[in-house]
Design a protein around this motif. Structure first.
Motif, mmCIF file in Angstrom:
data_model
loop_
_atom_site.group_PDB
_atom_site.id
_atom_site.type_symbol
_atom_site.label_atom_id
_atom_site.label_comp_id
_atom_site.label_asym_id
_atom_site.label_seq_id
_atom_site.Cartn_x
_atom_site.Cartn_y
_atom_site.Cartn_z
ATOM 1 N N PHE A 23 -41.076 -36.519 -79.383
ATOM 2 C CA PHE A 23 -41.460 -37.762 -78.612
ATOM 3 C C PHE A 23 -40.976 -39.034 -79.388
ATOM 4 O O PHE A 23 -40.799 -39.089 -80.526
ATOM 5 C CB PHE A 23 -42.897 -37.834 -78.706
ATOM 6 C CG PHE A 23 -43.805 -36.482 -78.176
ATOM 7 C CD1 PHE A 23 -43.657 -36.215 -76.813
ATOM 8 C CD2 PHE A 23 -44.213 -35.541 -79.265
ATOM 9 C CE1 PHE A 23 -44.051 -34.926 -76.472
ATOM 10 C CE2 PHE A 23 -44.725 -34.514 -78.613
ATOM 11 C CZ PHE A 23 -44.719 -34.074 -77.545
ATOM 12 N N LYS A 24 -40.632 -39.959 -78.626
ATOM 13 C CA LYS A 24 -40.364 -41.558 -79.064
ATOM 14 C C LYS A 24 -41.284 -42.504 -78.762
ATOM 15 O O LYS A 24 -41.791 -42.559 -77.548
ATOM 16 C CB LYS A 24 -39.043 -41.591 -78.343
ATOM 17 C CG LYS A 24 -38.202 -42.959 -78.977
ATOM 18 C CD LYS A 24 -36.990 -43.092 -78.287
ATOM 19 C CE LYS A 24 -36.376 -44.394 -78.925
ATOM 20 N NZ LYS A 24 -35.080 -44.743 -78.196
ATOM 21 N N ILE A 25 -41.587 -43.511 -79.485
ATOM 22 C CA ILE A 25 -42.300 -44.680 -79.207
ATOM 23 C C ILE A 25 -41.343 -45.486 -78.541
ATOM 24 O O ILE A 25 -40.440 -46.036 -78.918
ATOM 25 C CB ILE A 25 -43.068 -45.200 -80.419
ATOM 26 C CG1 ILE A 25 -44.150 -44.159 -81.056
ATOM 27 C CG2 ILE A 25 -43.657 -46.430 -80.199
ATOM 28 C CD1 ILE A 25 -44.465 -44.679 -82.318
ATOM 29 N N PRO A 26 -41.984 -46.028 -77.125
ATOM 30 C CA PRO A 26 -40.836 -46.817 -76.523
ATOM 31 C C PRO A 26 -40.735 -48.113 -77.037
ATOM 32 O O PRO A 26 -41.633 -48.645 -77.880
ATOM 33 C CB PRO A 26 -41.647 -47.174 -75.280
ATOM 34 C CG PRO A 26 -42.895 -45.724 -74.948
ATOM 35 C CD PRO A 26 -43.112 -45.458 -76.442
ATOM 36 N N GLY A 27 -39.434 -48.551 -77.076
ATOM 37 C CA GLY A 27 -38.849 -49.929 -77.644
ATOM 38 C C GLY A 27 -38.390 -49.615 -79.170
ATOM 39 O O GLY A 27 -38.393 -50.658 -79.775
ATOM 40 N N THR A 28 -38.605 -48.541 -79.695
ATOM 41 C CA THR A 28 -38.504 -48.303 -81.213
ATOM 42 C C THR A 28 -37.427 -47.137 -81.190
ATOM 43 O O THR A 28 -37.447 -46.287 -80.163
ATOM 44 C CB THR A 28 -39.842 -47.944 -82.098
ATOM 45 O OG1 THR A 28 -40.311 -46.820 -81.438
ATOM 46 C CG2 THR A 28 -40.775 -48.992 -81.637
ATOM 47 N N ASN A 29 -36.936 -46.859 -82.299
ATOM 48 C CA ASN A 29 -36.162 -45.569 -82.689
ATOM 49 C C ASN A 29 -37.126 -44.528 -83.257
ATOM 50 O O ASN A 29 -36.543 -43.509 -83.783
ATOM 51 C CB ASN A 29 -35.001 -45.811 -83.770
ATOM 52 C CG ASN A 29 -34.155 -46.625 -82.952
ATOM 53 O OD1 ASN A 29 -33.772 -46.509 -81.711
ATOM 54 N ND2 ASN A 29 -33.240 -47.663 -83.253
ATOM 55 N N PHE A 30 -38.371 -44.811 -83.603
ATOM 56 C CA PHE A 30 -39.417 -43.882 -84.261
ATOM 57 C C PHE A 30 -39.510 -42.854 -83.444
ATOM 58 O O PHE A 30 -39.986 -43.009 -82.279
ATOM 59 C CB PHE A 30 -40.720 -44.715 -84.804
ATOM 60 C CG PHE A 30 -41.508 -43.855 -85.356
ATOM 61 C CD1 PHE A 30 -41.341 -43.459 -86.813
ATOM 62 C CD2 PHE A 30 -42.911 -43.454 -84.923
ATOM 63 C CE1 PHE A 30 -42.171 -42.715 -87.460
ATOM 64 C CE2 PHE A 30 -43.487 -42.237 -85.602
ATOM 65 C CZ PHE A 30 -43.218 -42.171 -86.828
ATOM 66 N N ARG A 31 -39.381 -41.402 -84.034
ATOM 67 C CA ARG A 31 -39.590 -40.382 -83.295
ATOM 68 C C ARG A 31 -40.615 -39.597 -84.191
ATOM 69 O O ARG A 31 -40.517 -39.520 -85.148
ATOM 70 C CB ARG A 31 -38.249 -39.554 -82.893
ATOM 71 C CG ARG A 31 -37.400 -40.204 -82.188
ATOM 72 C CD ARG A 31 -36.142 -39.335 -81.796
ATOM 73 N NE ARG A 31 -36.559 -38.348 -80.810
ATOM 74 C CZ ARG A 31 -36.370 -38.604 -79.593
ATOM 75 N NH1 ARG A 31 -36.167 -39.758 -79.098
ATOM 76 N NH2 ARG A 31 -36.780 -37.634 -78.558
ATOM 77 N N PHE A 32 -41.191 -38.614 -83.181
ATOM 78 C CA PHE A 32 -42.352 -37.721 -83.892
ATOM 79 C C PHE A 32 -42.392 -36.558 -83.113
ATOM 80 O O PHE A 32 -42.078 -36.588 -81.932
ATOM 81 C CB PHE A 32 -43.637 -38.407 -84.021
ATOM 82 C CG PHE A 32 -44.529 -38.828 -83.085
ATOM 83 C CD1 PHE A 32 -45.119 -37.864 -82.524
ATOM 84 C CD2 PHE A 32 -44.187 -40.025 -82.294
ATOM 85 C CE1 PHE A 32 -46.040 -38.562 -80.983
ATOM 86 C CE2 PHE A 32 -44.700 -40.309 -81.213
ATOM 87 C CZ PHE A 32 -45.668 -39.579 -80.788
ATOM 88 N N GLY A 33 -43.052 -35.460 -83.500
ATOM 89 C CA GLY A 33 -43.364 -34.192 -82.989
ATOM 90 C C GLY A 33 -44.782 -33.800 -82.886
ATOM 91 O O GLY A 33 -45.469 -34.478 -83.248
ATOM 92 N N LEU A 34 -44.862 -32.524 -82.614
ATOM 93 C CA LEU A 34 -46.152 -31.963 -82.673
ATOM 94 C C LEU A 34 -46.674 -31.880 -83.951
ATOM 95 O O LEU A 34 -47.914 -31.716 -84.190
ATOM 96 C CB LEU A 34 -46.302 -30.514 -81.729
ATOM 97 C CG LEU A 34 -45.967 -30.437 -80.404
ATOM 98 C CD1 LEU A 34 -45.775 -29.254 -79.878
ATOM 99 C CD2 LEU A 34 -46.791 -31.313 -79.569
ATOM 100 N N ASP A 35 -45.908 -31.693 -84.924
ATOM 101 C CA ASP A 35 -46.439 -31.289 -86.400
ATOM 102 C C ASP A 35 -47.291 -32.392 -86.840
ATOM 103 O O ASP A 35 -48.346 -32.244 -87.299
ATOM 104 C CB ASP A 35 -45.241 -30.945 -87.304
ATOM 105 C CG ASP A 35 -45.799 -30.573 -88.642
ATOM 106 O OD1 ASP A 35 -46.699 -29.914 -88.821
ATOM 107 O OD2 ASP A 35 -45.001 -31.126 -89.693
ATOM 108 N N PRO A 36 -46.858 -33.482 -86.623
ATOM 109 C CA PRO A 36 -47.770 -34.711 -87.359
ATOM 110 C C PRO A 36 -49.214 -34.776 -86.402
ATOM 111 O O PRO A 36 -50.242 -35.011 -86.809
ATOM 112 C CB PRO A 36 -47.413 -35.914 -87.393
ATOM 113 C CG PRO A 36 -46.112 -35.919 -86.574
ATOM 114 C CD PRO A 36 -45.670 -34.482 -86.457
ATOM 115 N N LYS A 98 -39.926 -35.153 -92.134
ATOM 116 C CA LYS A 98 -39.721 -34.093 -91.120
ATOM 117 C C LYS A 98 -39.167 -32.726 -91.805
ATOM 118 O O LYS A 98 -37.872 -32.750 -91.841
ATOM 119 C CB LYS A 98 -39.022 -34.750 -90.021
ATOM 120 C CG LYS A 98 -39.607 -35.889 -89.582
ATOM 121 C CD LYS A 98 -38.903 -36.763 -88.514
ATOM 122 C CE LYS A 98 -39.294 -37.862 -88.184
ATOM 123 N NZ LYS A 98 -40.020 -37.959 -86.859
ATOM 124 N N SER A 99 -39.898 -31.922 -92.271
ATOM 125 C CA SER A 99 -39.374 -30.683 -93.128
ATOM 126 C C SER A 99 -38.400 -29.846 -92.205
ATOM 127 O O SER A 99 -37.380 -29.305 -92.556
ATOM 128 C CB SER A 99 -40.244 -29.910 -93.760
ATOM 129 O OG SER A 99 -41.205 -29.152 -92.691
#
Length: 153
Positions: A23-36, A98-99
């Motif tokens: 997943f990506k936060i719109p307007g940013t380059n920050f991505r994250f997934g299900l783990d957090p 992000k291991s």
């Protein structure tokens, strides 16, 4: 990131992206997934993230990753799980560390560049030395604390 050299491991890459970068936060380059997101659920989230990561490493080991790279991957998972288990700080840490992505990068370096070959004995020795120093330090501090405490009475 594609694991070009081994089609059996493409699903490992897919799961890694799902856990760390889907997943990506719109307007940013920050991505994250299900783990957090899973780790927001106390204990169960941490254990499920650890289980998925461990399964990915086991699959990579079964498909020819060297012992050294497996050790490095396990270190990534242990760091992620240990710090991620700390309330509040761990939740923030889980979004940044992000291991699984780090492990895929290690795997690509292993297959494409020939890095991380060998048995990893040096890494194991280093870990044992660090743990022994830590144990000695804790023992010394406990001795000093006990002496100080009983010196009060």
């Amino acid at each position: 990131m594609k694991v070009e050299n081994n089609s059996k491991l493409k699903w490992v890459e897919y799961v890694s992206v799902l856990m760390d970068d889907k997943f990506k936060i719109p307007g940013t380059n920050f991505r994250f997934g299900l783990d957090p997101l899973l780790n927001l659920i106390p204990i169960v989230g941490d254990l499920s993230g650890f289980a998925v990561s461990a399964m990915l490493v086991a699959t990579m080991a079964k498909n020819g990753a060297s012992r050294k790279i497996v050790i490095l991957m396990l270190i990534n998972i242990i760091i992620d799980t240990t710090i991620g288990a700390i309330p509040i700080i761990g939740n923030i840490f889980d979004f940044a560390y992000k291991s699984n992505t780090k492990n895929i990068r290690l795997l690509k370096e292993h297959y494409q560049d020939g890095k991380h070959q060998g048995k990893g004995t040096g890494i194991i020795v280093l870990i044992v030395v660090i743990l022994l120093v830590f144990l000695i330090l804790i023992t010394f501090l406990m001795y000093k604390l006990t002496a100080w405490f009983f010196g009060l009475f």
